[in-house]
Design an enzyme around this catalytic site. Structure first.
Site, short mmCIF file in Angstrom:
data_model
loop_
_atom_site.label_atom_id
_atom_site.label_comp_id
_atom_site.label_asym_id
_atom_site.label_seq_id
_atom_site.Cartn_x
_atom_site.Cartn_y
_atom_site.Cartn_z
N GLN A 184 -39.76 -37.72 20.01
CA GLN A 184 -39.32 -36.55 20.78
C GLN A 184 -39.12 -36.81 22.27
OE1 GLN A 184 -41.94 -33.68 18.08
NE2 GLN A 184 -41.28 -32.67 19.93
N VAL A 191 -63.27 -16.68 23.18
CA VAL A 191 -63.79 -16.27 24.48
C VAL A 191 -63.10 -14.98 24.93
CG1 VAL A 191 -62.19 -17.55 25.96
CG2 VAL A 191 -64.53 -17.30 26.67
N TRP A 198 -31.47 -35.86 11.24
CA TRP A 198 -30.76 -36.29 10.03
C TRP A 198 -31.77 -36.69 8.94
CZ3 TRP A 198 -31.14 -41.17 7.81
CH2 TRP A 198 -31.75 -42.17 8.58
N GLU A 235 -29.75 -54.76 14.51
CA GLU A 235 -29.54 -53.30 14.62
C GLU A 235 -28.06 -52.91 14.68
OE1 GLU A 235 -32.82 -54.42 14.77
OE2 GLU A 235 -33.36 -52.32 14.88
N CYS A 294 -42.88 -39.64 16.63
CA CYS A 294 -42.10 -38.40 16.61
C CYS A 294 -40.72 -38.57 17.25
CB CYS A 294 -42.86 -37.31 17.35
SG CYS A 294 -43.08 -37.68 19.11
N HIS A 341 -28.13 -49.25 13.30
CA HIS A 341 -28.30 -47.86 13.75
C HIS A 341 -27.58 -46.87 12.84
CE1 HIS A 341 -30.75 -48.67 17.10
NE2 HIS A 341 -29.84 -49.26 17.84
N ARG A 400 -33.51 -61.94 18.01
CA ARG A 400 -33.80 -60.79 17.12
C ARG A 400 -32.81 -60.84 15.98
NH1 ARG A 400 -35.54 -55.00 18.33
NH2 ARG A 400 -36.43 -54.47 16.30
N SER A 457 -38.76 -54.35 22.83
CA SER A 457 -37.79 -53.82 23.77
C SER A 457 -37.57 -52.31 23.59
CB SER A 457 -36.45 -54.53 23.53
OG SER A 457 -35.45 -53.93 24.31
N ASP A 470 -43.04 -27.81 20.12
CA ASP A 470 -42.96 -28.20 21.51
C ASP A 470 -44.27 -28.67 22.09
OD1 ASP A 470 -41.59 -28.91 23.70
OD2 ASP A 470 -40.95 -26.90 24.29
N ALA A 471 -44.89 -29.58 21.38
CA ALA A 471 -46.12 -30.17 21.90
C ALA A 471 -45.81 -31.02 23.14
CB ALA A 471 -46.77 -31.02 20.83
N TYR A 510 -25.64 -54.35 16.54
CA TYR A 510 -24.94 -54.59 17.81
C TYR A 510 -23.98 -55.79 17.65
CZ TYR A 510 -28.02 -51.18 19.99
OH TYR A 510 -28.66 -50.02 20.32
N CYS A 559 -39.21 -40.14 23.53
CA CYS A 559 -38.71 -41.50 23.77
C CYS A 559 -37.26 -41.59 23.31
CB CYS A 559 -39.62 -42.56 23.16
SG CYS A 559 -39.97 -42.35 21.42
N GLN A 590 -34.29 -58.57 27.62
CA GLN A 590 -33.47 -58.50 26.41
C GLN A 590 -31.99 -58.44 26.81
OE1 GLN A 590 -32.53 -55.14 23.67
NE2 GLN A 590 -33.76 -56.31 22.20
P1 FAD Z 1 -51.88 -24.22 19.89
O1 FAD Z 1 -51.73 -25.52 19.24
O2 FAD Z 1 -51.37 -23.03 19.20
O3 FAD Z 1 -53.42 -24.04 20.22
C1 FAD Z 1 -53.96 -22.86 20.74
C2 FAD Z 1 -55.44 -22.81 20.42
O4 FAD Z 1 -56.04 -21.78 21.16
C3 FAD Z 1 -55.73 -22.52 18.96
O5 FAD Z 1 -56.54 -23.56 18.43
C4 FAD Z 1 -56.44 -21.18 18.97
O6 FAD Z 1 -57.43 -21.08 17.98
C5 FAD Z 1 -57.05 -21.18 20.36
N1 FAD Z 1 -57.34 -19.85 20.92
C6 FAD Z 1 -56.48 -18.80 21.05
N2 FAD Z 1 -57.10 -17.77 21.65
C7 FAD Z 1 -58.37 -18.16 21.91
C8 FAD Z 1 -59.49 -17.55 22.54
N3 FAD Z 1 -59.44 -16.32 23.04
N4 FAD Z 1 -60.65 -18.25 22.63
C9 FAD Z 1 -60.73 -19.52 22.15
N5 FAD Z 1 -59.69 -20.14 21.55
C10 FAD Z 1 -58.52 -19.47 21.45
N6 FAD Z 1 -44.64 -29.79 17.92
C11 FAD Z 1 -43.98 -30.88 18.23
O7 FAD Z 1 -43.72 -31.11 19.42
N7 FAD Z 1 -43.58 -31.77 17.28
C12 FAD Z 1 -43.84 -31.58 15.98
O8 FAD Z 1 -43.45 -32.37 15.14
C13 FAD Z 1 -44.52 -30.41 15.60
N8 FAD Z 1 -44.76 -30.13 14.32
C14 FAD Z 1 -45.36 -28.96 13.99
C15 FAD Z 1 -45.54 -28.65 12.67
C16 FAD Z 1 -46.14 -27.45 12.30
C17 FAD Z 1 -46.29 -27.13 10.86
C18 FAD Z 1 -46.58 -26.54 13.30
C19 FAD Z 1 -47.22 -25.25 12.92
C20 FAD Z 1 -46.39 -26.86 14.63
C21 FAD Z 1 -45.78 -28.05 14.99
N9 FAD Z 1 -45.53 -28.36 16.31
C22 FAD Z 1 -44.91 -29.52 16.63
C23 FAD Z 1 -45.83 -27.41 17.38
C24 FAD Z 1 -47.02 -27.84 18.19
O9 FAD Z 1 -48.11 -27.99 17.35
C25 FAD Z 1 -47.22 -26.82 19.28
O10 FAD Z 1 -46.13 -26.88 20.17
C26 FAD Z 1 -48.50 -27.10 20.04
O11 FAD Z 1 -49.58 -27.08 19.17
C27 FAD Z 1 -48.72 -26.05 21.12
O12 FAD Z 1 -49.94 -26.37 21.71
P2 FAD Z 1 -50.83 -25.27 22.42
O13 FAD Z 1 -52.07 -26.01 22.83
O14 FAD Z 1 -50.07 -24.59 23.44
O15 FAD Z 1 -51.17 -24.19 21.31
FE1 SF4 Z 2 -44.43 -42.37 19.99
FE2 SF4 Z 2 -44.52 -41.01 22.21
FE3 SF4 Z 2 -42.16 -41.75 21.24
FE4 SF4 Z 2 -43.56 -39.83 20.02
S1 SF4 Z 2 -42.69 -39.74 22.05
S2 SF4 Z 2 -42.56 -41.63 19.08
S3 SF4 Z 2 -45.64 -40.53 20.35
S4 SF4 Z 2 -43.78 -43.08 21.96
#
Ligand code: FAD
Ligand code: SF4
Length: 671
Positions: free
Chosen positions: A339, A448, A577, A164, A337, A252, A214, A24, A656-657, A166, A341, A100
């Site tokens: 983030q 590049v 936390w 949990e 993560c 929780h 559950r 759930s 900010d992935a 509840y 969900c 649920q």
């Molecule tokens: P990047 O990951 O920075 O990738 C850019 C790429 O472009 C690099 O590989 C670089 O080599 C390449 N590049 C640059 N210029 C050129 C060029 N001219 N030619 C060819 N290649 C080039 N985010 C989360 O959301 N959750 C997390 O828990 C999290 N933990 C993290 C922990 C750490 C220690 C770090 C450092 C970051 C973390 N992040 C996390 C951040 C996350 O990794 C970034 O937000 C994400 O990687 C950004 O993605 P991006 O593709 O924009 O850039």
């Molecule tokens: Fe898993 Fe996606 Fe939630 Fe991160 S956001 S915990 S990868 S389900």
């Protein structure tokens, strides 16, 4: 390898196609506009992906039980009618689905909350009103009626949420049940709500309807149940007519992380294993089971009859199908993560997934085959570039992906070395598989240039060049003691025994975590993890808590920030936390209101609230934010070239992935 997992159940439950249950998750689609239609599409995709049995997000059996006023409930024929589209859509794809039923009790976020006693939860804003004896009876009736309505709507069963922390769990535990009537006092009285709810529901829905209960097998709070009590309850629940018992781990309000990325994979399966043989109905193991091999190991080890995975089905709707077809390497793995969900769910936003922005957005984000194949350049193979390149190639475009480093992954190559974030490597593995599958033309070790891009005659250029660590300018910043986070995490430069970290954002926290560990990691070893977080695997105490045995940090660490207030307040809503607690356990010194003066041979000179001091450290690690890398963008713009800018290159925002992958996905869906 995965065949065992996916062989049909030999337990006589013909309704179950296999041994994996989609657990759930409240997605907030339940309350959104057109939400039930969207939920139907969301669940149907998972059923199509061969999930045998799905459990919906929590739906309240009455108004007071709603998580917040206006949250989903199943109390009227009208609500029943509206739900019909969900089971219908799932059945069309050959799946089964249970609703649920969850009464939140004192966890409710509204002033009509009720509980066994007027005892406020540490995580809730309101003190609940104590239910009268008649109201407890009525609550049982509400559960039974809601189950009947679920059956009328076409659901295959219900899951009664008894864990949990509840309402039902609140009645069971002395911690929250101070009653002296027939619903309080002895254990028999305290479990009466649970048992009678199952019994009355079974009477109401007949034999051919699944009732999952559950059961909180491990409360992880003081004043929780003993193991003997948990077993007694399981037996009573079986007698009352439950079909299956699902495992609940931790309230929780528990101070032990139970699903975060720090939890070892399958780390709580030992709890369900203790229950095996005590009852004759199937048991489901839960928590941090994210890949078929983890699930399979749990089954092979006899820890459970089935496994529940929840978030992994946000990350990949085809997880089971891929496992069945021996394509586990193509699974987009949940990295735990939270983030997109749980952080979203608890902020009232629509749930999604960091690695799969389509989750819960199936009706609006789709990657259709393109009618007009284009030649595309994607620069940067971090999360943003990887998502853009692989989705574009999947759609049929010719994609050239350039990466300056010798490997794909970008900053995820740093994230994956943080203790407790090992899973981030799985995202890189997934994209690697997608690069192969969709024929992305990858060029590594290739920075590049603007000229090269111009000469390539690309129809579309996507820049995902990421970020550079921000440089600070105080005196001594070039001293050999000073390193940035990339030098520590990626280049693996040695770090001394005393270290100051400048900047306490997400990356500062991660660097502290990295430096505070040595030897075997709790995130990779269940016994060690339970010791560190004070969980008694011998279950000698009620709630199974014991004094944590913490292995000390090999370094003296200072985590510094300029701003005032608590460290880590901008970290994830449901995980911040954990990071704070973890660093406190390692005795990391957290200083706020810091002004940086200089670095010299003596160490780092700072003032805290204008009080000067010298931290006599061997190293100073700068984690003071990031700056977008835009040299290429600027050069191309100058040439009048049209480009798309995504991810950290667009907005540098540390962790900010989620945005990086989402931005890439929405962009490429429309190209
Ligand atoms: P990047 O990951 O920075 O990738 C850019 C790429 O472009 C690099 O590989 C670089 O080599 C390449 N590049 C640059 N210029 C050129 C060029 N001219 N030619 C060819 N290649 C080039 N985010 C989360 O959301 N959750 C997390 O828990 C999290 N933990 C993290 C922990 C750490 C220690 C770090 C450092 C970051 C973390 N992040 C996390 C951040 C996350 O990794 C970034 O937000 C994400 O990687 C950004 O993605 P991006 O593709 O924009 O850039
Ligand atoms: Fe898993 Fe996606 Fe939630 Fe991160 S956001 S915990 S990868 S389900």
């Amino acid at each position: 390898m995965y065949n065992k997992l996916l062989s049909p159940l030999d337990l006589g439950f013909t309704v179950l196609k296999n041994r994996v249950l989609m657990g759930s998750m409240h997605t907030n689609l339940e309350e959104a506009k057109n939400g039930l239609q969207r939920a139907a599409t969301f669940y149907a995709e998972r059923a199509k992906g061969q999930v045998g049995l799905i459990v919906t997000g929590g739906i309240s059996p009455n108004v007071e039980g709603s998580v917040w006023m206006g949250a989903a409930k199943m109390t009227t024929l009208e609500e029943m009618e509206a739900h019909k589209i969900i089971p219908e859509a799932v059945h069309k794809e050959g799946g089964k689905i249970c609703m649920q039923l969850l009464h939140s009790g004192r966890y409710a976020y509204h002033n009509k909350s009720v509980g066994p006693s007027a005892v406020r939860a540490p995580i809730a804003p309101f003190t609940p009103r104590e239910l009268s004896s008649e109201e407890v009876e009525q609550t049982i009736e509400d559960y039974a009626y809601a189950s009947e309505l679920a059956q009328m709507a076409g659901y295959d069963g219900v899951e009664i949420m008894g864990s949990e922390g509840y309402l039902i769990n609140q009645f069971i535990a002395k911690r929250t049940n101070r009653r002296t009537d027939e619903w309080g006092g002895s254990y028999e009285n305290r479990i009466k709500l649970a048992v009678q709810t199952v019994r009355r529901t079974r009477e109401r829905v007949g034999e051919n309807f699944i009732i999952i209960y559950r059961l909180s097998m491990l409360d992880l709070v003081e004043g929780g149940s003993t193991w003997e009590e948990v077993v007694q309850l399981a037996k009573e629940i079986e007698k009352a007519g439950a079909t299956i018992i699902n495992t609940g781990i931790g309230w929780h309000e528990a101070r032990v992380p139970t699903i975060g990325t720090v939890v070892p994979k399958g780390g709580f399966a030992w709890v369900t294993k203790r229950m095996m043989g005590e009852v004759n109905i199937p048991l489901i193991a839960t928590n941090r089971i994210n890949m078929p091999d983890v699930a399979e190991q749990i089954l092979v080890d006899g820890c459970a009859d089935m496994v529940s995975m929840a978030r992994p089905f946000l990350a990949d709707e085809n997880l089971v199908l891929k496992a069945m077809e021996d394509r586990a390497h193509e699974i987009n793995t949940c990295i735990a993560c939270n983030q997109a969900c749980l952080d979203h769910t608890f902020s009232g936003k629509l749930t999604s997934c960091l690695v799969n922005p389509r989750a819960c957005h199936e009706t609006e984000l789709n990657f259709e085959p393109t009618a007009e194949a284009k030649k595309m350049a994607v620069v940067g193979a971090g999360p943003a570039g990887l998502a853009a390149a692989t989705i574009a190639a999947e759609r049929g475009h010719e994609v050239h992906l350039f990466e300056a480093a010798s490997e794909i992954g970008g900053q995820f190559n740093m994230a994956k070395v943080i203790p407790g974030k090992e899973e981030y490597a799985e995202t890189i593995r997934y994209y690697d598989a997608m690069i192969q599958k969709h024929g992305v033309k990858l060029k590594l070790n290739h920075r590049v240039s603007a000229e090269e891009l111009k000469e390539g005659n690309y129809d579309e250029i996507i820049l995902a060049t990421g970020v550079l660590p921000r440089k600070l300018t105080f005196e001594g910043i070039d001293h050999p003691k000073v390193l940035n986070y990339a030098e520590v995490l990626y280049d693996k430069k040695p770090v001394g025994k005393k270290v100051a970290i400048v900047g306490a954002g997400g990356i500062g926290f991660d660097v502290a975590e990295f430096l505070a560990h040595e030897g075997e990691l709790p995130s990779l070893n269940t016994e060690l993890y339970m010791e560190e977080w004070g969980v008694d695997m011998d279950y000698k105490t009620a709630g199974a808590l014991e004094v944590p045995k913490i292995s000390p940090s090999p370094r003296e660490i200072y985590l510094l920030k300029r701003s005032k207030g608590k460290h880590g307040k901008n970290l994830g809503k449901t995980t911040g936390w954990i990071h704070r607690a973890s660093l406190h356990m390692k005795r990391v010194n957290m200083l706020s209101n810091v002004t940086y003066h200089k670095v010299d041979d003596a160490g780092l000179h700072i003032s805290v609230l204008d009080e000067p001091q010298v931290l006599e450290v061997d190293n100073v690690v700068i984690c003071a934010g990031q700056e977008s890398l835009r040299d290429l963008y600027d050069a191309l713009k100058e040439n009048g070239q049209s480009v798309h800018l995504i991810g950290g290159a667009n907005v540098a925002a540390e962790l900010d992935a989620k945005k990086a992958i989402k931005e890439a996905s929405y962009l490429v869906a429309g190209l």
